[in-house]
Design an enzyme around this catalytic site. Structure first.
Site, PDB file in Angstrom:
ATOM      1  CG  HIS A 146      95.771  74.276  41.778  1.00  9.97           C
ATOM      2  ND1 HIS A 146      96.847  74.197  40.919  1.00  9.97           N
ATOM      3  CD2 HIS A 146      94.696  73.861  41.056  1.00  9.97           C
ATOM      4  CE1 HIS A 146      96.442  73.769  39.717  1.00  9.97           C
ATOM      5  NE2 HIS A 146      95.145  73.557  39.774  1.00  9.97           N
TER       6      HIS A 146
ATOM      7  N   GLY B  71      95.898  76.951  35.718  1.00 11.83           N
ATOM      8  CA  GLY B  71      95.887  77.476  34.352  1.00 11.83           C
ATOM      9  C   GLY B  71      94.876  78.585  34.156  1.00 11.83           C
ATOM     10  CB  VAL B  72      91.359  79.155  35.315  1.00 17.33           C
ATOM     11  CG1 VAL B  72      90.701  77.985  34.594  1.00 17.33           C
ATOM     12  CG2 VAL B  72      91.539  78.853  36.777  1.00 17.33           C
TER      13      VAL B  72
ATOM     14  CD  GLU C 134      90.988  87.319  35.950  1.00 15.51           C
ATOM     15  OE1 GLU C 134      90.132  86.652  35.345  1.00 15.51           O
ATOM     16  OE2 GLU C 134      90.866  88.523  36.227  1.00 15.51           O
TER      17      GLU C 134
END
Ligand code: BDE
Length: 159
Positions: free
Chosen positions: A58, A67-68, A72
């Site tokens: 990524h 972004g996730v 988290e």
């Protein structure tokens, strides 16, 4: 003049974090928590480095923090905050139930020091709601509202 209000802002270092959170490599996404104000607010710190597995994919040749994973990191920061703030000595587990109003504002890259600013919005029984702002160099890079349920880890009743 008002009397100065006595506030004690505490730090959770990595050794204590490893006690509070069950997450481990490669999924522990907070290095330290500072400015803990009871269960009201705190700031999680994450130092982003190229030596993290998500950057393999990524994206190849263009490392950008997913972004996730920022969301988290917010969840882990808030989870450690409400576990630490619950005075009970009984072990607790935090389940995140809702994520709302998420916005990704700016890309986060290796070398960035991300601050997860978490502030309690509400609490009702064992449900907690937090607003989070992830900041790099004082600029908001991501924001979200999170809802979590805290339950006893084991047979004990809650509360
Ligand atoms: C902007 C706002 C919030 N989160 C991410 C961004 C962003 O600029 N993402 N960029 C991704 C990106 C991916 C690939 Br592959 C690439 O070749 C390039 Br130039 C990119 O900017």
């Amino acid at each position: 003049m008002d009397q100065p209000v006595m506030t004690e802002l505490t730090t959770v270092d990595i050794q204590k974090l490893l006690d509070f959170l069950p997450h481990r490599y490669p999924f522990l996404l907070v290095d330290r928590i500072i400015d803990c104000n009871a269960d009201e607010s705190c700031i999680g710190i994450k130092n982003v480095t190229i030596n993290e597995p998500q950057f393999q994919g990524h994206f190849p040749g263009k490392p950008i923090m997913p972004g996730v994973l920022l969301v988290e990191g917010m969840a882990q920061t808030a989870g450690a905050l409400c576990v630490q703030a619950s005075k009970s000595k009984r072990p607790r587990i935090v389940y995140f139930m809702t994520i709302d109003k998420v916005k990704f504002r700016k890309p986060v890259v290796p070398g960035d020091r991300v601050e997860f600013h978490m502030k309690k919005l509400n609490r009702r029984r064992n449900m907690w709601w937090y607003r989070g702002e992830a900041k790099v160099d004082g600029q908001v890079v991501c924001e979200a509202e999170l809802g979590a349920m805290m339950v006893a880890d084991g047979q004990d009743d809650d509360e």
